[in-house]
Each structure stands twice: as structure tokens, then as C-alpha cells.
Design a protein around this motif. Structure first.
Motif, PDB file in Angstrom:
ATOM      1  N   SER A 121      19.169 -30.093 -64.912  1.00 61.00           N
ATOM      2  CA  SER A 121      19.167 -29.758 -66.334  1.00 61.00           C
ATOM      3  C   SER A 121      17.928 -30.270 -67.073  1.00 61.00           C
ATOM      4  O   SER A 121      17.429 -29.583 -67.962  1.00 61.00           O
ATOM      5  N   ILE A 122      17.437 -31.460 -66.710  1.00 62.97           N
ATOM      6  CA  ILE A 122      16.349 -32.006 -67.550  1.00 62.97           C
ATOM      7  C   ILE A 122      14.999 -31.345 -67.266  1.00 62.97           C
ATOM      8  O   ILE A 122      14.029 -31.631 -67.957  1.00 62.97           O
ATOM      9  N   GLN A 123      14.960 -30.425 -66.278  1.00 58.29           N
ATOM     10  CA  GLN A 123      13.727 -29.649 -66.113  1.00 58.29           C
ATOM     11  C   GLN A 123      13.602 -28.589 -67.212  1.00 58.29           C
ATOM     12  O   GLN A 123      12.542 -28.023 -67.419  1.00 58.29           O
ATOM     13  N   TRP A 124      14.712 -28.338 -67.937  1.00 55.48           N
ATOM     14  CA  TRP A 124      14.666 -27.424 -69.079  1.00 55.48           C
ATOM     15  C   TRP A 124      14.052 -28.172 -70.257  1.00 55.48           C
ATOM     16  O   TRP A 124      14.561 -29.224 -70.666  1.00 55.48           O
ATOM     17  N   SER A 129       3.629 -13.402 -74.467  1.00 54.47           N
ATOM     18  CA  SER A 129       4.130 -14.502 -75.310  1.00 54.47           C
ATOM     19  C   SER A 129       5.395 -15.148 -74.732  1.00 54.47           C
ATOM     20  O   SER A 129       5.995 -16.012 -75.357  1.00 54.47           O
ATOM     21  N   PHE A 130       5.790 -14.703 -73.542  1.00 56.99           N
ATOM     22  CA  PHE A 130       6.994 -15.292 -72.929  1.00 56.99           C
ATOM     23  C   PHE A 130       6.607 -16.390 -71.946  1.00 56.99           C
ATOM     24  O   PHE A 130       5.881 -16.155 -70.971  1.00 56.99           O
ATOM     25  N   ASN A 131       7.067 -17.590 -72.210  1.00 56.49           N
ATOM     26  CA  ASN A 131       6.823 -18.717 -71.302  1.00 56.49           C
ATOM     27  C   ASN A 131       8.125 -19.476 -71.133  1.00 56.49           C
ATOM     28  O   ASN A 131       8.793 -19.804 -72.126  1.00 56.49           O
ATOM     29  N   LEU A 132       8.458 -19.762 -69.911  1.00 59.81           N
ATOM     30  CA  LEU A 132       9.723 -20.459 -69.675  1.00 59.81           C
ATOM     31  C   LEU A 132       9.636 -21.916 -70.124  1.00 59.81           C
ATOM     32  O   LEU A 132       8.662 -22.600 -69.788  1.00 59.81           O
ATOM     33  N   PRO A 133      10.647 -22.398 -70.836  1.00 58.32           N
ATOM     34  CA  PRO A 133      10.686 -23.828 -71.175  1.00 58.32           C
ATOM     35  C   PRO A 133      11.243 -24.605 -69.975  1.00 58.32           C
ATOM     36  O   PRO A 133      12.355 -25.130 -70.025  1.00 58.32           O
ATOM     37  N   PHE A 134      10.480 -24.638 -68.938  1.00 62.44           N
ATOM     38  CA  PHE A 134      10.982 -25.115 -67.643  1.00 62.44           C
ATOM     39  C   PHE A 134       9.822 -25.795 -66.938  1.00 62.44           C
ATOM     40  O   PHE A 134       8.744 -25.225 -66.828  1.00 62.44           O
ATOM     41  N   TYR A 135      10.050 -27.006 -66.426  1.00 62.38           N
ATOM     42  CA  TYR A 135       8.922 -27.748 -65.860  1.00 62.38           C
ATOM     43  C   TYR A 135       9.312 -28.451 -64.567  1.00 62.38           C
ATOM     44  O   TYR A 135      10.377 -29.070 -64.477  1.00 62.38           O
ATOM     45  N   PHE A 136       8.437 -28.364 -63.592  1.00 62.68           N
ATOM     46  CA  PHE A 136       8.644 -29.080 -62.333  1.00 62.68           C
ATOM     47  C   PHE A 136       7.780 -30.336 -62.376  1.00 62.68           C
ATOM     48  O   PHE A 136       6.552 -30.249 -62.261  1.00 62.68           O
ATOM     49  N   ALA A 137       8.409 -31.472 -62.557  1.00 63.19           N
ATOM     50  CA  ALA A 137       7.671 -32.738 -62.627  1.00 63.19           C
ATOM     51  C   ALA A 137       7.456 -33.279 -61.211  1.00 63.19           C
ATOM     52  O   ALA A 137       8.007 -32.755 -60.243  1.00 63.19           O
ATOM     53  N   THR A 138       6.654 -34.324 -61.106  1.00 62.90           N
ATOM     54  CA  THR A 138       6.508 -35.020 -59.827  1.00 62.90           C
ATOM     55  C   THR A 138       7.274 -36.348 -59.927  1.00 62.90           C
ATOM     56  O   THR A 138       7.589 -36.822 -61.025  1.00 62.90           O
ATOM     57  N   LEU A 153      16.861 -33.502 -60.295  1.00 61.73           N
ATOM     58  CA  LEU A 153      16.049 -32.435 -60.879  1.00 61.73           C
ATOM     59  C   LEU A 153      15.113 -31.837 -59.834  1.00 61.73           C
ATOM     60  O   LEU A 153      14.719 -32.535 -58.895  1.00 61.73           O
ATOM     61  N   PRO A 154      14.761 -30.568 -59.990  1.00 63.78           N
ATOM     62  CA  PRO A 154      13.779 -30.010 -59.061  1.00 63.78           C
ATOM     63  C   PRO A 154      12.417 -30.627 -59.344  1.00 63.78           C
ATOM     64  O   PRO A 154      12.100 -30.936 -60.497  1.00 63.78           O
ATOM     65  N   CYS A 155      11.636 -30.822 -58.316  1.00 59.75           N
ATOM     66  CA  CYS A 155      10.314 -31.437 -58.537  1.00 59.75           C
ATOM     67  C   CYS A 155       9.304 -30.799 -57.591  1.00 59.75           C
ATOM     68  O   CYS A 155       9.661 -29.975 -56.746  1.00 59.75           O
ATOM     69  N   ILE A 156       8.042 -31.176 -57.758  1.00 60.38           N
ATOM     70  CA  ILE A 156       7.008 -30.734 -56.810  1.00 60.38           C
ATOM     71  C   ILE A 156       6.252 -31.971 -56.328  1.00 60.38           C
ATOM     72  O   ILE A 156       6.262 -33.008 -57.010  1.00 60.38           O
ATOM     73  N   PRO A 157       5.597 -31.874 -55.168  1.00 60.50           N
ATOM     74  CA  PRO A 157       4.886 -33.061 -54.670  1.00 60.50           C
ATOM     75  C   PRO A 157       3.676 -33.382 -55.538  1.00 60.50           C
ATOM     76  O   PRO A 157       3.035 -32.480 -56.087  1.00 60.50           O
ATOM     77  N   HIS A 158       3.380 -34.668 -55.649  1.00 63.44           N
ATOM     78  CA  HIS A 158       2.216 -35.141 -56.405  1.00 63.44           C
ATOM     79  C   HIS A 158       0.950 -34.505 -55.824  1.00 63.44           C
ATOM     80  O   HIS A 158       0.759 -34.499 -54.609  1.00 63.44           O
ATOM     81  N   GLY A 159       0.093 -33.966 -56.674  1.00 63.58           N
ATOM     82  CA  GLY A 159      -1.191 -33.426 -56.228  1.00 63.58           C
ATOM     83  C   GLY A 159      -1.115 -32.026 -55.635  1.00 63.58           C
ATOM     84  O   GLY A 159      -2.138 -31.462 -55.250  1.00 63.58           O
ATOM     85  N   PRO A 216       8.190 -26.290 -49.273  1.00 58.31           N
ATOM     86  CA  PRO A 216       9.615 -26.048 -49.533  1.00 58.31           C
ATOM     87  C   PRO A 216      10.042 -26.590 -50.887  1.00 58.31           C
ATOM     88  O   PRO A 216       9.352 -27.413 -51.498  1.00 58.31           O
ATOM     89  N   MET A 217      11.193 -26.130 -51.331  1.00 57.42           N
ATOM     90  CA  MET A 217      11.719 -26.618 -52.616  1.00 57.42           C
ATOM     91  C   MET A 217      12.115 -28.080 -52.470  1.00 57.42           C
ATOM     92  O   MET A 217      12.647 -28.479 -51.428  1.00 57.42           O
TER      93      MET A 217
END
Ligand code: SAM
Length: 370
Positions: free
Chosen positions: A160-163, A266-275, A225-231, A358-359
Motif C-alpha cells: 500500500s505505501i508504494q501508492w 498528463s497521466f502519471n501513476l502515483p506509484f513508486y518503487f523505492a529501494t 512493499l514492492p521495491c527495486i534493487p539499489h542502482g 525479477p519482481m
């Protein structure tokens, strides 16, 4: 208290509320959250159990009352929230027993939180009849305060907090270097990345500040939360490439005249993949939580067959149909959009292509410092 309540309301007013598809139909979140989120929750269950049974000091937390208060933030609708609450309660009861306390003296109060537009009716209708807790719904954004001071013993939030509270202003501004023309989220371009990272940081500051007030000293918070690897290059991460594919489908529809291209721009998802590193830094900056555990875990999708990919596309629809409709106003092209996206996802072979990372999910377990 009055001041906090007003603050929450003013924050809510400026927010985009984008709940998952409600009900129990074929495109509902309730029916489509087992392939991805439930699998992640199943993996995280072990971490959750280990942390609760080892670290939770029930004597301290229940010293003044027999009530143990749990909140699930961004609960949505469907079995995941109930399963997780059950897992948490079982682990706490085990903890009680292992400290030679009578597990039956404790009463659990569970607060299910989500945006006001979440389908709370379906949520309440599907509450397990044999539950061993009192249940209440708490509508509103978790980026503001939701509960009285020091009233919660345990907070959980998954996927949820990726929103974000909103897409960053810069990515929607044609005059900005971060203008994200033709794309719908972070994509590796430095200015867009910065804008998204900064919005996530602002939102996490608000989220952690609110929880700092609400969680009792010694209480805990578990985040998934979903994330991505650093770098990593975001476009090489399958989670982001998948959403880029969705963006490319919107552009395809614009080329066919089914939606306005300017609307897509003008459409951008309010969604972020943090590390993991970003999360760590934000938690440290808040200063009121000790990081007990952080685990980055791969989220297996199972066998990548055509039906699996089709199921995944249904999940995407359950999650993003609402916000797409909200932005584009018209609903006619939705069927076409998700059919096209499903076909493109199958043709692309994204989940079979080993050149994509991978996810990943991030499990975080925090202790509210006394
Ligand atoms: C993908 S669902 C996760 C549901 C459930 N926790 C699970 O793990 O299956 C994300 C949920 O977060 C909610 N959400 C997003 N931003 C929120 C906010 N600021 N405040 C409260 N809920 C929010 C959405 O409405 C949605 O129901």
C-alpha cells in the motif's frame, strides 16, 4: 486531538483516492489478489512470525489494559487482510503463552483502514464469522493521522505505501525538465526519478510522523512493499517494465484516436518503487523507530504460463482501472485497453525474459522506540 483531526481532513482533501476495484466480480481486487500479493504475504508470514514471537514484549504492551489494538493500513477488500490479521494474532498469542501468560485474557481490536472510497461494505460482509477479534473500519488516508495518540500496539501495511498521495507535480508540468510525456511512471530519466523519489520521501515523512504519534512506545510496525534493487535501471526491472507496457498501450489507443494523446501525456501513476536503502534512510531520518529487520525478497510468480499472465493482467485491472477511469473520465475504452494490455503482455514475454530483474518486495519490521 482537535488539531490533528483537522490536519488529517485538510490532507485528505488534496489527495487522489484510488482504491482497488471493489465487489467480488471478475475484475475485483478480492478475486485477483492471490497471484501476487498473497504469495508475497505468505513469504513474509515467516518473518512476521519470527519477529513477533521473539521481540514483542506483551507484558509491557498490555500493562495498562487487556486490549491489544492492531491496524491494517491500506487493507483493501478480500482475503489478504483477514489472513494477515489472523497470522499476527496467532503469533501474538503464541508469544503470550511462551511468557506464561493466559492468552485468553487478551482482547484484540482490529482497525481496517483504507481510502474512504474503498469498498468497506464488501469488506465487512466478508469478515470471517469465526474471528477472534473486534473489527472496525477507519476511512481516510494513512498519510495523515487516523488514530488517537499512543493508541495502537501493532500496525501492519502490505502493498500500500508504494501508492503516493499524488503523482509529482513536476512530471505533469510541460515546462519542467521532469515532464513525463508519453510515460506513466518513473522510467530511469534522472529528472523524473528525482521527482518521484522526492514525492515518496515527502509521503513517507507524513506516514511515519503519523505512526510515531499513534503507536505506543514499544509497539511495532510491519511494512511490505514492492521495491527495486539499489542502482538498478528502472526499465530493466520487470515490475516497472510491466507498467511501462501499460503506458505504451495507452499511447497505442491514443494513436487509434480512442483517447486523447494530451490526456495520456498528463497521466502519471502515483506509484513508486523505492529501494531498500531509500526506506532505511527515511526511517532513520524519522528517528522514532528502530529497524528490527529488513528483508528484500524475490516474489515468485509460479509457472509463467499463458493463464498465469492472463491472471496477472486481471490483477493489474483490479488495481489500476479505478485511477485510469478517474483520469480519463470516459469509461468506453477500458475494455479495449485491458484486452490490448493482456495481449501485449503475453507477446512481450516479460516474465520469461531473464534480462529483466525479477519482481522484488521489501519486508520491514520496526519497533517504536520507547
Ligand atoms: C494493492 S492494495 C493492498 C491490499 C492489501 N493490503 C493486500 O496486501 O492485499 C493497496 C491498498 O492501499 C490503499 N491505499 C493507497 N493509498 C492509501 C492511502 N493514502 N491511505 C489509505 N489507503 C491507501 C488502496 O486504496 C488499496 O486498497
Amino acid at each position: 486531538m482537535e488539531a490533528n483531526y483537522k490536519e488529517t481532513n485538510s490532507i485528505s482533501a488534496s489527495l487522489k483516492s484510488c482504491p482497488m476495484n471493489g465487489g467480488e466480480g471478475p475484475y475485483s481486487y478480492a478475486n485477483n489478489s492471490s497471484l501476487y500479493q498473497k504469495r508475497g504475504l505468505d513469504i513474509a508470514k515467516t518473518f512476521l512470525y519470527e519477529e513477533i514471537t521473539k521481540k514483542l514484549d506483551v507484558k509491557l504492551l498490555c500493562s495498562s489494559s487487556n486490549s491489544f489494538n492492531i491496524a491494517d493500513l491500506g487493507c483493501s477488500v478480500g482475503p489478504n487482510t483477514f489472513l494477515t490479521i489472523q497470522n499476527i494474532i496467532e503469533a501474538i498469542k503464541f508469544n503470550f503463552q511462551s511468557q506464561n501468560l493466559n492468552r485468553n485474557t487478551i482482547e484484540f481490536q482490529v482497525f481496517f483502514n483504507d481510502h474512504t472510497l474503498n469498498d468497506f461494505n464488501t469488506l465487512f460482509k466478508s469478515l470471517p464469522s469465526d474471528r477472534n477479534y473486534f473489527a472496525a473500519g477507519v476511512p481516510g488516508t494513512f498519510h495523515g493521522s487516523l488514530f488517537p495518540k499512543a493508541s495502537l500496539h501493532f500496525v501492519h501495511s502490505s502493498y500500500s505505501i508504494q501508492w503516493l498521495s499524488k503523482a509529482p507535480d513536476e512530471v505533469q508540468d510541460q515546462g519542467s525538465l521532469a515532464w513525463n510525456k508519453g510515460r506513466i511512471l518513473q522510467d530511469g530519466s534522472e529528472d523524473v526519478e528525482k521527482a518521484y523519489a522526492s514525492q515518496f520521501a515527502d509521503d513517507m515523512v507524513s506516514f511515519l510522523r503519523a505512526r510515531t504519534m499513534e503507536i505506543v512506545p514499544g509497539g511495532f510496525m510491519a511494512l511490505l512493499l514492492p521495491c527495486i534493487p539499489h542502482g538498478a535501471n528502472p526499465s530493466n526491472c520487470s515490475s516497472i517494465a510491466n507498467l511501462e507496457l501499460m503506458g505504451s498501450c495507452l499511447m497505442d489507443l491514443a494513436k487509434r484516436g480512442l483517447v486523447e494523446e494530451a490526456k495520456v501525456d498528463s497521466f502519471n501513476l502515483p506509484f513508486y518503487f523505492a529501494t531498500k536503502q531509500e526506506m532505511e534512510l527515511l526511517i532513520q531520518r524519522n528517528g522514532c523507530f528502530k529497524i528490527e529487520r529488513m528483508e528484500q525478497m524475490e516474489r515468485p510468480m509460479g509457472d509463467i504460463t499463458r493463464p498465469t499472465v492472463e491472471k496477472f493482467a486481471l490483477l493489474m485491472r483490479a488495481g489500476f482501472e479505478g485511477i485510469i477511469k478517474q483520469h480519463f473520465g470516459s469509461h468506453e475504452f477500458i475494455e479495449e485497453l485491458f484486452n490490448h494490455y493482456t495481449d501485449k503482455l503475453i507477446d512481450h514475454g516479460l516474465f520469461l525474459d531473464s534480462s529483466y530483474m525479477p519482481m522484488l518486495d521489501l519486508f520491514v519490521f520496526l519497533n517504536r522506540i520507547k
